[in-house]
Write an enzyme that holds these catalytic residues in place. Structure first.
Site, PDB file in Angstrom:
ATOM      1  N   GLU A  26      33.585  31.710  42.119  1.00 17.35           N
ATOM      2  CA  GLU A  26      33.512  32.176  43.520  1.00 17.35           C
ATOM      3  C   GLU A  26      32.343  33.135  43.739  1.00 17.35           C
ATOM      4  O   GLU A  26      31.715  33.607  42.780  1.00 17.35           O
ATOM      5  CB  GLU A  26      34.827  32.852  43.922  1.00 17.35           C
ATOM      6  N   LYS A 160      45.868  42.265  41.286  1.00 16.22           N
ATOM      7  CA  LYS A 160      45.764  43.719  41.184  1.00 16.22           C
ATOM      8  C   LYS A 160      46.990  44.440  41.693  1.00 16.22           C
ATOM      9  O   LYS A 160      47.652  43.996  42.624  1.00 16.22           O
ATOM     10  CB  LYS A 160      44.559  44.197  41.984  1.00 16.22           C
TER      11      LYS A 160
END
Ligand code: PSU
Ligand code: MN
Length: 306
Positions: A26, A160
């Site tokens: 990405e 995260k």
């Protein structure tokens, strides 16, 4: 393969049509996830790792209104330095193409474009997810919806702890997305190896993982797969330290009223500042570690096509 909307680098195109190993990468992580010049250095290092493992890297971005699969080093520099690269998730694609803008692709849009090009394996740092407080804000990353839709395996270091990891995993379960731990029973939390949540399945071989991917494709089970590859122990951050940094960053975001697509980049750069760059270092190492794993998976997957 070049169409009105899509341009695939000849080397990548050849590998795809031969069934050779290809790894999609990405570009939001480059343009909005890390500062210059570490972002471009990391992007180049990641491409190098994929190559050294015997796969072809295909970094994806939108350049001048075209979805490009397979950026060269000059183009990586452009993405990393250019201030005009919008953060492009799934919903932004049509407008960014029509307006001939430049765009950095998130996990969601990279998955979409990779699937269009015929790539089944994608490496990133961490996936987006259900944000903390989502029961009020409804902030759920489009990455999760894409994981329910596009048939691409996403190799990542988990999600995260800025997110609500429990809700993220619930969402993935509801939408039929397999969550697999590579060499672990624990779902990792990006900077740390254990989020406190488990994975559905644990595997210790990329051959087995490739078999699972093939079965999913053969059966027409739509959607992706999360391959959770924990950060190596030597690069793991102290869980207490990172939890404090995350709380501080979340409080700052609240004070500054940061919402929507700006929140993830804001939190990442804030956490990097609070930790004196330690989180950035960990981020770089885990992405490189994922690149190695993704390339190995792509090789095993390619072996099943021949
Ligand atoms: N996680 C990271 N670094 C990042 C991102 C996630 O460790 O740069 C980026 C990815 O591109 C991911 C996006 O797809 O943030 C999620 O943003 P949002 O929550 O706005 O969907
Ligand atoms: Mn969001």
């Amino acid at each position: 393969m070049t169409t009105e909307y899509l341009s695939v680098h000849p080397e990548v195109e050849k590998a795809i049509s031969n069934g050779d190993p290809v790894v999609a990468l990405e570009s939001t992580i480059i343009a909005h996830g890390m500062p210059y010049p570490q972002n471009v250095e990391t992007a180049k290092r990641v491409q190098g790792i994929v190559r050294s493992e015997g796969a072809v890297p295909a970094t994806i971005a939108i350049l001048n209104g075209k979805m490009v699969v397979g950026l060269d080093e000059q183009e990586l520099e452009l993405v990393g330095k250019g201030s005009d690269f919008l953060k492009v998730s799934r919903r932004d694609i049509p407008l960014v193409l029509a307006k001939k803008f430049n765009g950095a692709t998130t996990v969601a849009s990279t998955m979409f474009i990779a699937a269009k090009a015929g790539i089944h394996i994608f490496v990133t740092g961490g996936i987006g997810g259900v944000h903390r407080g989502a029961s009020e804000t409804l902030d759920i990353s489009a990455d999760l919806i894409e994981l329910a839709t596009s048939n691409v395996a996403v190799v990542c270091a988990g999600a995260k702890a800025i997110l609500d990891i429990g809700l993220t995993l619930e969402y993935l379960e509801t939408h039929g997305v397999p969550v697999v731990g590579y060499g672990t029973e624990n779902f990792p939390a990006f900077y740390t190896r254990n989020s406190g949540f488990g994975v559905d399945y644990s595997v210790n071989s990329f051959a087995e993982l490739a078999q699972a991917l093939k079965a999913k494709l053969d059966l027409g089970l739509t959607g992706g797969m999360v391959v959770a590859n924990p950060i190596p122990e030597e690069h793991e951050l102290d869980p207490g330290m990172i939890a404090t940094a995350i709380s501080e960053a979340l409080a700052a975001a609240k004070t500054k009223q940061i919402h929507g697509k700006k929140i993830t980049p804001f939190l990442l750069s804030h956490i990097a500042a609070i930790t004196g760059g330690d989180s950035l270092k960990a981020n770089i190492e885990l992405v490189c570690h994922n690149a190695r794993a993704g390339a190995k998976l792509a090789k095993e997957f390619s072996a099943l096509q021949h």
